[in-house]
Scaffold this motif. Structure first.
Motif, mmCIF file in Angstrom:
data_model
loop_
_atom_site.group_PDB
_atom_site.id
_atom_site.type_symbol
_atom_site.label_atom_id
_atom_site.label_comp_id
_atom_site.label_asym_id
_atom_site.label_seq_id
_atom_site.Cartn_x
_atom_site.Cartn_y
_atom_site.Cartn_z
ATOM 1 N N GLY A 20 0.861 -1.076 -0.195
ATOM 2 C CA GLY A 20 -0.115 -0.105 -0.012
ATOM 3 C C GLY A 20 0.827 1.200 -0.034
ATOM 4 N N CYS A 21 0.261 2.516 -0.011
ATOM 5 C CA CYS A 21 0.832 3.771 0.148
ATOM 6 C C CYS A 21 1.720 4.131 -1.042
ATOM 7 N N ASP A 23 1.026 5.296 -3.776
ATOM 8 C CA ASP A 23 1.083 6.684 -4.553
ATOM 9 C C ASP A 23 0.241 7.542 -3.750
ATOM 10 N N GLN A 24 0.879 7.550 -2.275
ATOM 11 C CA GLN A 24 0.107 8.572 -1.425
ATOM 12 C C GLN A 24 0.916 9.890 -1.465
ATOM 13 N N ILE A 25 0.262 10.918 -1.701
ATOM 14 C CA ILE A 25 0.721 12.054 -1.890
ATOM 15 C C ILE A 25 -0.522 12.901 -0.980
ATOM 16 N N GLU A 26 0.108 13.737 -0.192
ATOM 17 C CA GLU A 26 -0.761 14.807 0.851
ATOM 18 C C GLU A 26 -1.458 15.695 -0.535
ATOM 19 N N LEU A 27 -2.693 16.128 -0.021
ATOM 20 C CA LEU A 27 -3.292 17.036 -0.887
ATOM 21 C C LEU A 27 -2.643 18.189 -1.023
ATOM 22 N N GLU A 28 -2.020 18.825 -0.165
ATOM 23 C CA GLU A 28 -1.494 20.094 -0.058
ATOM 24 C C GLU A 28 -0.363 20.035 -0.969
ATOM 25 N N ARG A 30 0.091 18.847 -3.724
ATOM 26 C CA ARG A 30 -0.208 18.745 -5.500
ATOM 27 C C ARG A 30 -0.253 20.140 -5.794
ATOM 28 N N PHE A 32 -2.139 22.134 -8.363
ATOM 29 C CA PHE A 32 -3.272 22.002 -9.263
ATOM 30 C C PHE A 32 -3.448 22.889 -10.344
ATOM 31 N N PRO A 65 -3.656 27.585 -3.369
ATOM 32 C CA PRO A 65 -5.036 27.408 -2.584
ATOM 33 C C PRO A 65 -4.884 28.343 -1.480
ATOM 34 N N ALA A 66 -4.016 28.753 -0.902
ATOM 35 C CA ALA A 66 -3.862 29.691 0.144
ATOM 36 C C ALA A 66 -4.576 31.164 -0.137
ATOM 37 N N ARG A 106 5.694 22.087 -6.356
ATOM 38 C CA ARG A 106 4.667 20.948 -6.370
ATOM 39 C C ARG A 106 4.378 20.457 -7.461
ATOM 40 N N PHE A 109 -0.546 18.652 -11.237
ATOM 41 C CA PHE A 109 -1.646 17.619 -11.001
ATOM 42 C C PHE A 109 -2.830 17.925 -12.021
ATOM 43 N N GLU A 111 -5.878 16.680 -12.790
ATOM 44 C CA GLU A 111 -7.217 15.981 -12.498
ATOM 45 C C GLU A 111 -8.051 16.885 -12.349
#
Lengths: 398, 515
Positions: A20-21, A23-28, A30, A32, A65-66, A106, A109, A111
């Motif tokens: 597992g794990c 492809d784990q990336i924290e949302l922040e 990325r 966008f 995002p900020a 970053r 991404f 998507e």
């Protein structure tokens, strides 16, 4: 036995974190990317590689995002910028994106990609339009709901405008393209629909975006060739109106007509289209298009009793005439000038007269161009539903 | 007098040879009996031994009971007074026949209906230990037991755990007699059975198996009794012991026996064809068998309009899913599937998480663990302090953690919604299940993403399909399917439409209507 079972269970448990794990990336973490603008590049021709003639200058718009956050403190500008643009050159999309990930903090991404803008120049080269979109169609990152637009002039300049009321230029353009009241632009073209047209080899129209200084407008439409996948021409404001009438794409719009010496505004609310094809003579296929228009009168400068049958009939006739005029402009442009069937007549033949279509499909709007030689007759039926809350406009006293 | 109890002593385990000795009959010599009881109980300070002489020449008799366990006014009014009056009437002739005196005492003199003759030592000991009074007469081989139980009882109060708005406000208490009366008051039917058993070799706690003889499936009653009598422990302190002894699977987090504080729910369950256990010394009584659908039912559902009940019940199903899966779902989305979040939400979550030093999973674990600590502390502390803990905890975690940048506000929302959602289940023991499973799902989500969440859901489903409660598959009436029971599953049909007892319980009497 119990020991062995326990061991087996432990192995299974260890398998979970091991496999597992990955492809784990924290949302922040990325980046966008919400918009991409593609212009012609200025890279010199590469002699070593065959076919490496073309290059692109790609501008990415990434949100911060900020900066998007609603700040509770007074003075929202404190939050800083809500987006940044980055422009890079390369011969393929993938290589540009690879370059980009070495320049931003970053990982890009896609998507949440919203908008792809292609400059007129890139789109008009043969297969250029399809080539540019190939990456976004092949890569399953981007959604099939990404909007595609053709920019008049430089595509990058759209992403450089200052948005009014929205946080980023992309969101601004996107929310314009969703406005339903205006029929001076064609409905939103999504990359999934474009893909369908490309596969069916059908000609189609794409939303067109114009920049003038800091202003953006989506008036008009770009006509794409289904065979060569490139831009063949554009529809201007009135031609787009006619296109919308013919394509049932209308959800609202205004027709100004003259009654007496004064203007009356007619708000179009619904259009139904019926096509009948007479296919006896292949060289002169006759399409009879019947438009059923409904709407209301919401502004009248001419003082008249609009409840009288005669007045209503006059109004409906005038509207019919004006619709016919609009539609004929569009037909002559597409049929005689561009010779591309963007009205969906080919689709009608395909669905209703498959045998005929088999014989003409290869030369529909290319080669012999049966489309250009067909005869298109439009009749319109206008129904006035409401005259607004004012019943009787007093006659002007002389 | 509760005759049945004395006859049903076979199920109390003989704990040692002393017990064997107690089977010995009472002696004709008064002093021997008294001495023996003093010897067995080791002459405790609260053992009252009162010697009376009946008549002038004196037929000595002894009254024995335990101070504090008896109602002194009963002893005084109904035992001492009539005995002394009776003794003064006796002449020497009648004093010569103690057996006759015992018979007259039992039949004529003592004005209480709770009088019983016993012949064995262990019965005498049990009578004294359970608060009755023993009357020994010299020269007879038996003793009289007079019902004088009277200790301090809690009065009937509103149930603490399953509160309703429109339902009756009385709840079970610790006293089994009060509890059985609460049931009897609700079901005035000759077919209501309440079979008493004494469970535990030392505690000898009374447990009543309650059921409706003509409704319940007899196999179910047999099974419950069989399991109940298999309990081999010295004492069952509270119904939780019994629940754990007799439930089908001890590994499953799902409760397979319902515990309730509400007599109305208990009585309604009996009428549906279930078996109930009334356990002495606890306000939580047991109902079996149950299926998972009972977790979502509250007595309130039947007291309110069916539309409201149906909506609220549907809400409970949803909130159970939320309580179990929301944190795991959030972790999966925020760690793996960023494209599945709608753009605007994704951007605002990303901006909220800006600067949070932990990965989402650690953040979620921290918050959930803190919440559990707060909840546990709030339950254990005395009530006034417990509320303070809630306020302090809420402030500290809600405000300070966010403003310190340790936790994102989105996570606080997720955890708060989860916590509130887990309280919507009417039964506390089912609420615990969502708390356990939530952590399980969170771990799977952090390792495998949404795939893990779905995997977890499947594991739970497989477990539920396998689970049984007293032979009733746990997922009934969903699987196996009993369509007629769906009237009272997610939606509750109007009461007039529920004409049958639950089909899944396989009752003898299937009809609820009087025709």
């Amino acid at each position: 036995m119990a020991k062995r079972l326990l061991l087996l269970a432990a192995c299974f448990l260890i398998m979970l974190p091991l496999s597992g794990c990955w492809d784990q990336i924290e949302l922040e973490q990325r980046g966008f990317v919400i918009g991409v603008a593609i212009d012609e590049g200025k890279m010199p021709e590469d002699e070593g590689k065959k076919g490496a003639k073309q290059s692109f200058r790609v501008t990415f718009q990434e949100v911060i995002p900020a900066g998007l956050r609603q700040t509770s403190q007074s003075g929202g500008s404190l939050a800083g910028d809500s987006y940044f643009n980055i422009t890079l050159e390369g011969r393929t999309m993938l290589s540009v994106i690879a370059k980009m990930s070495s320049m931003t903090s970053r990982t890009p991404f896609f998507e949440h990609l919203k908008l792809v803008i292609i400059s007129e120049k890139v789109a008009s080269t043969k297969y250029g339009f399809a080539n540019v979109l190939d990456y976004f169609l092949r890569n399953n990152d981007a959604r099939r709901s990404v909007a595609v637009m053709v920019a008049k002039g430089e595509a990058k300049s759209v992403l450089d405008t200052l948005p009014q009321g929205e946080k980023t230029p992309v969101m601004f353009v996107q929310s314009i393209s969703k406005n339903q009241d205006s029929y001076r632009m064609v409905p939103e073209t999504r990359i999934g629909d474009v893909h369908e047209y490309l596969l069916k080899k059908e000609s189609f129209v794409v939303q067109k975006v114009n920049t003038k200084g800091n202003y953006i407008s989506l008036i008009g439409a770009a006509v794409m060739d289904g065979m060569d996948n490139n831009l063949v021409g554009t529809l201007n404001e009135t031609e787009t109106e006619g296109y919308n009438f013919l394509h049932e794409g209308i959800k609202g719009g205004v027709l100004e007509i003259l009654i007496g010496d004064n203007l009356v505004a007619f708000k179009v609310e619904r259009v139904d289209r019926k096509i009948k094809a007479v296919t006896e003579d292949l060289a002169r296929i006759r399409f009879e298009i019947e438009l059923n228009v409904e709407g209301s009168m919401l502004e009248a400068f001419e003082r008249k009793d609009y409840l009288k049958d005669a007045t209503i009939n006059e109004l409906e006739e005038k509207v019919t005439d004006s619709i016919k005029q609009l539609v004929e402009q569009t037909i002559s442009k597409t049929q005689k000038e561009l010779k591309k069937d963007v009205l969906g007549l080919g689709t009608h033949l395909k669905e209703q007269h498959p045998k005929v279509w088999d014989r003409v499909s290869n030369n529909w709007d290319t080669g012999d161009n049966y489309f250009a030689s067909s005869q298109i007759v439009v009749t319109a039926e206008v129904g006035l539903r409401r005259i607004g809350s004012v019943n009787n406009t007093e006659e002007r006293g002389e | 007098m509760r005759k049945r109890i004395y006859l049903s002593q076979q199920n109390t385990r003989s704990k040692d040879e002393a017990n064997e000795k107690d089977h010995k009959p009472l002696s004709k010599q008064l002093q021997q009996n008294v001495d023996y009881i003093h010897y067995r109980l080791h002459s405790p300070g609260d053992l009252i031994t009162k010697e009376i002489e009946l008549g002038e020449s004196g037929l000595s008799c002894v009254i024995m009971n335990l101070d504090g366990m008896i109602d002194k006014t009963i002893v005084h009014q109904q035992l001492m007074k009539p005995m002394i009056a009776f003794g003064s009437q006796l002449d020497a002739e009648s004093l010569a026949d103690p057996e006759r005196i015992v018979k007259r005492l039992k039949d004529e003199v003592l004005p209480t209906e709770e009088v019983l003759s016993i012949y064995r030592m262990d019965d005498a000991l049990y009578a004294i230990l359970s608060g009755d009074t023993c009357l020994f007469l010299n020269g007879t081989g038996h003793a009289l037991v007079i019902g004088t139980k009277g200790w301090l009882r809690r009065s009937i109060e509103e149930p603490q755990t399953e509160s309703t708005i429109r339902g009756p406000k009385d709840g079970f208490t610790e006293d089994i007699r009060t509890n059985s009366s609460l049931i009897r008051r609700r079901i005035k039917d000759s077919d209501l059975r309440m079979d008493s058993h004494l469970i535990g070799s030392r505690g000898r706690r009374e447990v009543m198996v309650a059921y409706m003889q003509d409704i319940v499936n007899p196999k179910l009653v047999d099974e419950v009794k069989k399991r109940l009598l298999s309990i081999q422990i010295d004492d069952v302190e509270g119904s939780g012991y019994i629940e754990q002894w007799i439930s089908d699977s001890f590994l499953s987090p799902f409760p397979q026996i319902l515990n309730t504080e509400r007599p109305d729910r208990f009585a309604a369950s009996l009428l549906q064809g279930r078996v109930g256990l009334l356990v002495d010394g606890t306000p939580f009584q047991l109902v079996m068998p149950i299926s998972i659908s009972d977790a979502f039912k509250s007595p309130e559902d039947y007291y309110q309009h069916w539309l409201l009940s149906s909506l609220i019940r549907a809400l409970r199903y949803i909130s159970t899913f939320v309580a179990t899966f929301l944190p795991g779902f959030y972790i999966a989305l925020a760690e793996y599937h960023h494209g599945m979040i709608p753009s605007n939400i994704a951007f605002s979550i990303a901006s909220a998480r800006e600067g949070v030093p932990f990965p989402v999973f650690i953040e979620a674990m921290l918050m959930e663990a803190t919440l559990e600590i707060l909840r546990e502390a709030g339950v254990r502390l005395p009530k006034p302090i417990g509320q303070t803990i809630g306020i302090v905890g809420g402030l500290v975690i809600g405000e300070a953690a966010v403003s310190a940048g340790l936790v994102s506000p989105v996570m606080v929302i997720v955890v708060a919604v989860t916590a509130i959602a887990s309280f919507t289940l009417p039964s506390y023991s089912f609420g615990i299940v969502t708390r356990i499973l939530r952590f399980f799902i969170m771990m799977l989500a952090s390792v495998l993403g949404l795939f893990g969440v779905i995997l977890g859901f499947l594991i739970i489903c497989i477990h539920l399909v396998n689970l049984k409660s007293f032979g009733l598959p746990y997922l009934t009436p969903i699987s196996p399917l009993f369509l007629s029971d769906w009237k009272d599953l997610i939606l509750r049909a109007p009461v007039t439409f529920i004409r049958k007892r639950p089909e899944m319980l396989q009752t003898e009497d299937k009809n609820r209507l009087n025709d």
